[in-house]
Design an enzyme around this catalytic site. Structure first.
Site: not given
Length: 520
Positions: A213, A287
């Site tokens: 992230h 993703d």
């Protein structure tokens, strides 16, 4: 929820090329958005012919906020809000939206006051595959009742790095066979009630200490090592049938001739390894494209979306620049490429909307299933039942460290201790790690860890752990007389652990990861 969708052979003539391209985009939808933000998304759906949505709790809790700069607001009515938003967004869409969510351990991963099931690491301790099937099945039924077609689960990453900041407890463990068996059972349970499944994060996010992230993890293993280990669960679950594969933001130089391009934008990894070598013919989903590991690489709007499409992703998840992405792809891609991606996506939607017409079976009782899971997962890591029985008979003191909204185990144990003989040398400790992620020592206070270390050295300790077993890496746990892993702090798991302490049941689970013994 019943929605009609044209079969592919009709849709291919009905939709324009630009509309087909819009179907590949799956922007984020936030349950706790403002009315203005909701209307913005309605306009995006309507104008860009968006194909689906991926739901998150709020902008403050999504991947955009991993620095924790925004406060997360608790909303008791999140589930009702979600259902209403799905209906509202479907009305805004010209073609039915495919609704997805991350529900790895249930809707509770994203939504308050919804059923929560154990983390994958807990399921990894269970030997009974039928129970894993039931978990996948019940989570899927909860999804269906909310109007969700696609659970972006299970994680099939092999977690062999105890410092992994983002996978860890989300993995079934470090053994490729265990991970694969649990994943297949979970998928079959999910599919049994007409919900789509997804394995992630290809080619394997387990052996890294970087959170994708925030930064780009680099995995330096050889292709041979990856093929034997990380790729094994993907290869085997694909053989057994899975609807989609999510590609992670991972740099793996050995898989793309040393380039180290993030897998999500690597043709060699998606079109080469996933499509050709693993022979996967289903939908490939990226993703979340807002994640900083890739989003910061492409400041110009639409370029990341084009690169992800060009690399072979069929669905662009959490696309933040839908209109610009569509324009870039329209300008650069051949029509036949768009058609190829659309074909896979539309057929996935056909499957979702056909399956959704099946009757929803009785979802059963979450607590009953959690009780079964608690019994089958409880793990006696060190010591023996005889040691625990003798400890209890001679008397003990009891305390807890950490924090939990429910402390059933320690409250009951204090009563048992009060009724027995006094023995200052025996200490029963219930450890409740406040967080499941390893950051900041699972949020255990320094003084709590120091106290635990002191007690382990100076007293005869029986330790019950209600949280991520990797917490044991922080202490010299082998000095305890016995260590028992309860994994979850749910009441059902604490009640079961108490029954084990009192000798009413046995520990049946097997720790699915390795704990590194330390000397302090």
């Amino acid at each position: 929820m019943s929605v009609n969708i044209d079969p592919y052979h009709k849709a291919t003539n009905k939709l324009s090329l630009r509309e087909k391209l819009g179907q590949l985009f799956m922007p984020a939808a936030f349950i706790n958005d403002t009315e203005e933000e909701i209307q913005e998304l309605e306009n995006l759906i309507s104008k860009q012919d968006v194909g689906g949505l991926c739901f998150f709790h709020s902008r403050a809790s999504a991947a955009t906020n991993f620095e924790g700069q925004k406060k997360i607001v608790y909303n008791e009515q999140s589930l009702t809000t979600l259902k209403n938003l799905i209906l509202r967004y479907q009305k805004a869409a010209k073609y039915p939206l495919l609704i997805s969510i991350d529900a790895e351990w249930g809707l509770a991963m994203r939504i308050e006051n919804t059923p929560q099931y154990p983390y994958a690491i807990t399921l990894g301790a269970i030997q009974n595959k039928d129970l894993i099937f039931k978990v996948g099945q019940q989570i899927a039924m909860d999804c269906r009742q909310a109007g969700i077609h696609w659970n972006l689960a299970p994680v099939v990453d092999i977690n062999n790095n105890p410092n992994n900041p983002v996978i860890g407890y989300r993995s079934f463990g470090e053994d490729k066979f265990n991970v694969t068996q649990k994943a297949i059972a979970f998928i079959k349970g999910t599919q049994s009630v007409g919900v789509l499944s997804c394995i992630k994060h290809f080619p394997g996010h387990g052996d890294t200490a970087t959170d994708s992230h925030l930064g780009l993890p680099i995995i330096k293993k050889s292709k041979e090592a990856l093929s034997q280990h990380e790729l094994y669960p993907f290869r085997e679950t694909i053989k057994n049938g899975v609807d989609s594969v999510m590609v992670g933001h991972l740099s793996i130089p050995s898989l793309d001739d040393g380039e180290g391009t993030p897998a999500t934008i690597s043709k060699k990894i998606i079109k080469g390894i996933l499509r050709q070598e693993l022979e996967f013919n289903g939908v490939v989903i990226s993703d979340a494209l807002n994640m900083h590991s890739v989003s910061k690489m492409f400041p110009e709007k639409g370029i990341l979306e084009w690169r992800a499409f060009e690399a072979g992703n069929d669905i662009l998840c959490f696309a933040e620049n839908t209109e610009d992405g569509i324009l870039k792809i329209m300008h650069n891609a051949e029509p036949c490429e768009i058609e190829e991606h659309f074909k896979r996506v539309w057929r996935l939607k056909e499957l979702a909307f056909t399956s959704i017409l099946l009757p929803i079976t009785d979802p059963g009782n979450t607590s009953i299933l959690n009780k079964q899971l608690a019994k089958e997962s409880l793990t006696l890591l060190t010591g023996s039942d005889n040691i625990i029985s003798d400890f209890k008979r001679k008397g003990f003191n009891c305390l807890f460290l950490g924090e939990s909204p429910d402390k059933t185990f320690v409250e009951a144990a204090v009563k048992i201790a009060g009724e027995g003989p006094k023995n200052e040398d025996n200490v029963l400790i219930a450890l409740y790690p406040p967080k499941v992620k390893p950051l900041n020592n699972f949020d255990l206070k320094t003084e709590e860890l120091e106290q635990l270390q002191h007690l382990l050295k100076s007293k005869k300790v029986i330790l019950y752990v209600f949280g991520n077993p990797y917490v044991l890496n922080l202490i010299n746990y082998k000095t305890a007389k016995a260590v028992v892993l309860g994994y979850q702090n749910f009441r059902e798991f604490q009640d079961n652990a108490l029954s084990h302490f009192t000798g009413e049941n046995k520990a049946k689970g097997t720790l699915p990861v390795t704990i590194n013994q330390i000397e302090r």
